[in-house]
Design an enzyme around this catalytic site. Structure first.
Site, PDB file in Angstrom:
ATOM      1  CG  ASP A   1      -1.932   1.129   1.188  1.00 53.83           C
ATOM      2  OD1 ASP A   1      -1.774   2.046   0.350  1.00 53.83           O
ATOM      3  OD2 ASP A   1      -2.891   1.104   1.981  1.00 53.83           O
TER       4      ASP A   1
ATOM      5  CG  HIS B   1      -0.520   5.585   4.699  1.00 49.92           C
ATOM      6  ND1 HIS B   1      -1.404   5.882   5.712  1.00 49.92           N
ATOM      7  CD2 HIS B   1      -1.249   4.978   3.721  1.00 49.92           C
ATOM      8  CE1 HIS B   1      -2.617   5.464   5.364  1.00 49.92           C
ATOM      9  NE2 HIS B   1      -2.549   4.923   4.170  1.00 49.92           N
TER      10      HIS B   1
ATOM     11  CB  ILE C   1      -2.464   8.878   9.209  1.00 53.47           C
ATOM     12  CG1 ILE C   1      -3.036   8.487   7.847  1.00 53.47           C
ATOM     13  CG2 ILE C   1      -2.801  10.322   9.567  1.00 53.47           C
ATOM     14  CD1 ILE C   1      -4.557   8.524   7.783  1.00 53.47           C
TER      15      ILE C   1
ATOM     16  N   GLY D   1      -4.697   1.944   8.042  1.00 53.10           N
ATOM     17  CA  GLY D   1      -5.724   1.337   8.883  1.00 53.10           C
ATOM     18  C   GLY D   1      -5.508  -0.141   9.088  1.00 53.10           C
TER      19      GLY D   1
END
Length: 391
Positions: free
Chosen positions: A300, A305, A320, A323
């Site tokens: 990903d 990120h 961040i 998830g």
């Protein structure tokens, strides 16, 4: 059997359009990046427990077709839209372009896909979700990255299965009976069933199908299922079920009798309330400042990120954590404290996010044993906010 359910929370500022994601700046400039992100998950795990759980594009752009990534891990995963980025007029126009034909959609056959991984991918994923981060010879977790007889004997964390469905349902391509604006798409939920411990290397054949479709008025809820078979033996290893919310695609049936179709057992997930009493067990685990940079190597590469500028445009002070990385941390906590280090006890997982996590923050997973289930929630210690909860 014991059930574990988690919820977390996340609101992300992006617009998704086909295979590109757009962020609009104050001057009307649109930044485009090829990626998708996770918006929300609620996680439920069933376990067998012991007796004691940039490119610039004008705002009036014309989208051009672009090559589709060949790697399953770089294809569509999930996404979120921040309401401030889409005007009422623009959203209305997007909704007008949305159409659903249940008969055509349910009869559509997705092409069979392939997903190949090796021991290196398994070990890299384990490190990406925090295994052995604070103790390089952790007796419970070293088995995910090392084995005295060779790497091919390492064990696989159950949440690794979440990667298998990436790209199996190509919502960025034309699907008969389904027309919607991808900028109004939300990945709401992902459910995983594991039928046996995953091998350390495999080539999987993925068979995808539509197993649910619901008219919610202003939105349509699409449920797709991806069943993963070992290419060599033909054995069914696991199943992913993805719930996608398509804003603006509802209203395709009579409002007095809205369309609703499901082709899976209705009792797979039960409602959970977080107990008010003190938890049976609490596991504290600090993520590393570089956690997202490590986890992204599992496929990903969303710049949210890793790219500070992109993260700020999206409304965050810094990049961040993924998830699914947070989900991996939570499941590791449950395996360590409730399953006594035995990951094979995890039988299914249902995930939903509610709040983002910043790399470097500390995750606290609280667990309660209630009858045949383990109820838990995970909080960010520094902000005292719940990011995952359930049973």
């Amino acid at each position: 059997m014991r059930h574990i359910k988690k919820r977390s929370q996340a609101a992300l500022s992006i617009i998704i359009d086909g295979s590109l994601t757009f962020l609009t700046l104050t001057d009307g400039t649109v930044l485009a990046h090829r990626f998708f992100i996770i918006r929300s998950h609620q996680m439920t795990i069933t376990i067998q427990c012991p007796q004691e759980s940039s490119q610039k594009i004008q705002s009036n752009r014309t989208l051009l077709s672009s090559p589709t990534p060949s790697s399953p891990s770089s294809s569509f995963s999930n996404g979120s839209i921040h309401p401030r980025q889409i005007s009422a007029e623009a959203e209305a126009a997007m909704e007008d372009s949305s159409r659903v034909d249940p008969q055509l959609l349910l009869s559509h056959k997705f092409p069979e896909g392939t997903y190949t991984y090796t021991e290196r991918d398994v070990a890299l994923y384990a490190l990406g979700v925090g295994a052995c981060a604070h103790d390089a010879v952790d007796a419970d977790e070293l088995k995910y990255v090392h084995h005295e007889s060779g790497l091919r004997f390492i064990q696989v964390l159950p949440t690794f299965a979440a990667l298998f469905s990436l790209g199996a349902v190509p919502l960025d391509k034309d699907i008969p009976g389904l027309r919607f604006d991808p900028r109004l798409l939300l990945h709401g939920q992902q459910y995983i069933e594991l039928y046996r411990p995953l091998p350390s290397r495999a080539t999987l054949k993925n068979k995808a199908s539509v197993v649910g479709l619901h008219d919610k008025g202003k939105a349509a809820v699409l449920e797709t299922e991806v069943r993963c078979f070992d290419e060599g033996s033909g054995e069914l290893l696991c199943m992913n079920r993805i719930t996608t919310y398509l804003r603006g695609a509802g209203g395709f049936s009579e409002s007095s009798k809205p369309y609703s179709y499901s082709n899976y057992p209705p009792n797979q997930v039960s409602a959970i309330r977080i107990p008010k009493e003190q938890p049976f067990s609490v596991f504290e685990d600090q993520t590393q400042p570089s956690q997202a940079l490590l986890y992204r190597l599992s496929g990903d590469y969303n710049p949210l990120h890793s790219d500070p500028t992109f993260a700020k445009v999206a409304g965050f002070s810094r990049p961040i954590l993924h998830g699914l990385c947070t989900l991996g941390f939570a499941v590791r906590a449950i395996i360590k404290r409730i399953c006594r280090g035995d990951s094979s006890m995890v039988k299914n997982i249902l995930g939903r996010f509610l709040l983002h996590v910043y790399p470097g923050e500390t995750l606290m997973t609280e667990m309660w044993i209630e009858g045949s289930r383990v109820i838990y929630q995970t909080k960010v210690k520094e902000r005292n906010r719940a990011v995952l909860s359930g049973a």
